[in-house]
Scaffold this motif. Structure first.
Motif, PDB file in Angstrom:
ATOM      1  N   GLU A   1      -3.631  11.193  -2.158  1.00 13.01           N
ATOM      2  CA  GLU A   1      -4.072  12.114  -1.108  1.00 13.01           C
ATOM      3  C   GLU A   1      -3.116  13.300  -1.059  1.00 13.01           C
ATOM      4  OE1 GLU A   1      -6.795  11.815   0.469  1.00 13.01           O
ATOM      5  OE2 GLU A   1      -7.349   9.701   0.376  1.00 13.01           O
ATOM      6  N   ASP A   2      -3.441  14.298  -0.218  1.00 10.09           N
ATOM      7  CA  ASP A   2      -2.489  15.383  -0.006  1.00 10.09           C
ATOM      8  C   ASP A   2      -1.485  14.971   1.063  1.00 10.09           C
ATOM      9  OD1 ASP A   2      -3.712  15.755   2.492  1.00 10.09           O
ATOM     10  OD2 ASP A   2      -4.991  17.365   1.769  1.00 10.09           O
TER      11      ASP A   2
ATOM     12  N   ILE B   1       4.748   8.987  -0.639  1.00  8.86           N
ATOM     13  CA  ILE B   1       5.486   9.830  -1.586  1.00  8.86           C
ATOM     14  C   ILE B   1       4.869  11.218  -1.512  1.00  8.86           C
ATOM     15  CG2 ILE B   1       6.174  10.192  -3.984  1.00  8.86           C
ATOM     16  CD1 ILE B   1       5.785   7.213  -4.450  1.00  8.86           C
ATOM     17  N   ILE B   2       5.644  12.196  -1.045  1.00 11.85           N
ATOM     18  CA  ILE B   2       5.110  13.530  -0.810  1.00 11.85           C
ATOM     19  C   ILE B   2       6.042  14.593  -1.369  1.00 11.85           C
ATOM     20  CG2 ILE B   2       3.951  12.767   1.307  1.00 11.85           C
ATOM     21  CD1 ILE B   2       6.147  14.284   2.852  1.00 11.85           C
ATOM     22  N   ARG B   3       5.524  15.794  -1.470  1.00  8.94           N
ATOM     23  CA  ARG B   3       6.333  16.940  -1.845  1.00  8.94           C
ATOM     24  C   ARG B   3       6.908  17.594  -0.595  1.00  8.94           C
ATOM     25  NH1 ARG B   3       7.826  17.101  -7.194  1.00  8.94           N
ATOM     26  NH2 ARG B   3       6.033  17.018  -8.587  1.00  8.94           N
TER      27      ARG B   3
ATOM     28  N   SER C   1       0.844  -1.196   0.000  1.00  3.52           N
ATOM     29  CA  SER C   1       0.000   0.000   0.000  1.00  3.52           C
ATOM     30  C   SER C   1       0.881   1.249   0.000  1.00  3.52           C
ATOM     31  CB  SER C   1      -0.924   0.012   1.219  1.00  3.52           C
ATOM     32  OG  SER C   1      -1.836  -1.066   1.144  1.00  3.52           O
ATOM     33  N   ILE C   2       0.624   2.151  -0.944  1.00  2.00           N
ATOM     34  CA  ILE C   2       1.425   3.356  -1.115  1.00  2.00           C
ATOM     35  C   ILE C   2       0.505   4.569  -1.142  1.00  2.00           C
ATOM     36  CG2 ILE C   2       3.054   4.584  -2.612  1.00  2.00           C
ATOM     37  CD1 ILE C   2       3.811   1.861  -3.794  1.00  2.00           C
ATOM     38  N   GLY C   3       0.819   5.569  -0.328  1.00  2.00           N
ATOM     39  CA  GLY C   3       0.100   6.835  -0.372  1.00  2.00           C
ATOM     40  C   GLY C   3       0.934   7.857  -1.114  1.00  2.00           C
ATOM     41  N   THR C   4       0.352   8.570  -2.058  1.00  2.00           N
ATOM     42  CA  THR C   4       1.133   9.515  -2.853  1.00  2.00           C
ATOM     43  C   THR C   4       0.337  10.762  -3.186  1.00  2.00           C
ATOM     44  OG1 THR C   4       2.334   9.814  -4.952  1.00  2.00           O
ATOM     45  CG2 THR C   4       0.457   8.309  -4.977  1.00  2.00           C
TER      46      THR C   4
END
Length: 293
Positions: A127-128, A145-147, A94-97
């Motif tokens: 998502e944010d 994975i986020i900014r 599971s990856i949140g990006t």
């Protein structure tokens, strides 16, 4: 005190009502009320104050709720660990990006990993950044994975090289250098921006003595680029998002402002069990992504 009673207790708190909790747990209300009383009798404290309108959790109940979550999470992670050991490398990662970063770097990463481990499935949640932090903290996703920037010391990270921000529009024209501007040259121009950068953009515009004309703000970079592509204004996005919409007529210039470059980070929790699948995924990124620093 067993795992079932802890799960029942947390469900009652989350639902705020024994009847709703019983329905969610697919049991009758009287047995659930009885389980709560047995738990309180065992601990010798009142966990929930009951009245006809609502349930009020006590201080002891709050303390137990926090510990119960930790116990249940540890139990679930232990199950995953044992399953990893017994079954080898398989399952779902599971990856949140955030959409902008995920669309740019994730396809290649997943493709490389799938070529090596074809039995692994993927679940991608767009998502944010703040929501991804929550999902990582609660164990819903293992990889985020986020900014950048973000402020949190709960995670291990891999940082990509920073990318400049650009002003991009249909038939963009600038009297300064052909490929570099500052916010001084965007005065009175309708801007289309990502919500998370709005505050920084307003601050930079104010440093040049004006309030920016922000026509639209959105979390979705594709939406921002499409609005720019139909001529509604100038979009402000990271440079590596240029190709998110194909066959566009967009032109861009780099925005040269202090501390306005944007990075991308891969992160995972320091305190949670990381499955073998997630560990291999991280190793694969480190070995195959030359832009990681």
């Amino acid at each position: 005190m067993d795992l079932r009673s802890l799960n029942y207790f947390l469900c009652i708190i989350e639902e705020g009502n024994i009847s709703k909790a019983a329905k969610k747990l697919h049991i009758a209300q009287p047995p659930l009320s009885h389980q709560l009383k047995l738990l309180e009798d065992e601990l010798g404290v009142k966990l929930i104050e009951r009245n006809t309108r609502s349930l009020q959790i006590t201080e002891a109940g709050k303390a137990l709720a926090e510990r119960a979550k930790q116990i249940l999470n540890l139990t679930e992670n232990t199950k995953k660990e044992i399953k990893d050991i017994s079954q080898g490398l398989q399952g779902t990662l599971s990856i949140g990006t955030v959409s902008s970063a995920g669309a740019v770097i994730l396809p290649d990463i997943i493709y490389q990993f799938h070529q090596k481990y074809p039995d692994i499935n993927f679940e991608i949640l767009d998502e944010d950044t703040s929501k991804i932090i929550q999902l990582l903290s609660s164990g819903v996703v293992e990889i985020g994975i986020i900014r950048t920037p973000f402020d949190n010391d709960m995670f291990e990270t891999i940082n990509y090289a920073e990318d400049p921000m650009i002003a991009i529009a249909k038939n963009f024209e600038c009297e300064e250098e052909p490929d570099v501007i500052t916010f001084e040259y965007l005065k009175e121009i309708p801007l289309i921006v990502q919500k998370r950068y709005e505050k920084k953009i307003r601050h930079l515009c104010k440093s040049y003595g004006y309030e920016p004309h922000i026509l639209c703000k959105s979390n979705d970079v594709r939406t921002i680029l499409m609005l720019a592509n139909i001529g509604m204004g100038v979009a402000i996005v990271p440079k590596n998002c240029l190709n998110l919409i194909p066959n566009s007529d967009l032109e861009y210039v780099i925005i040269d402002e202090p501390n306005f470059n944007i990075g991308t980070s891969i992160l995972w929790s320091k305190d949670r069990y990381l499955s073998n699948v997630a560990q291999r995924f991280i190793e694969n990124m480190q070995n195959h992504m030359p832009s990681i620093i």
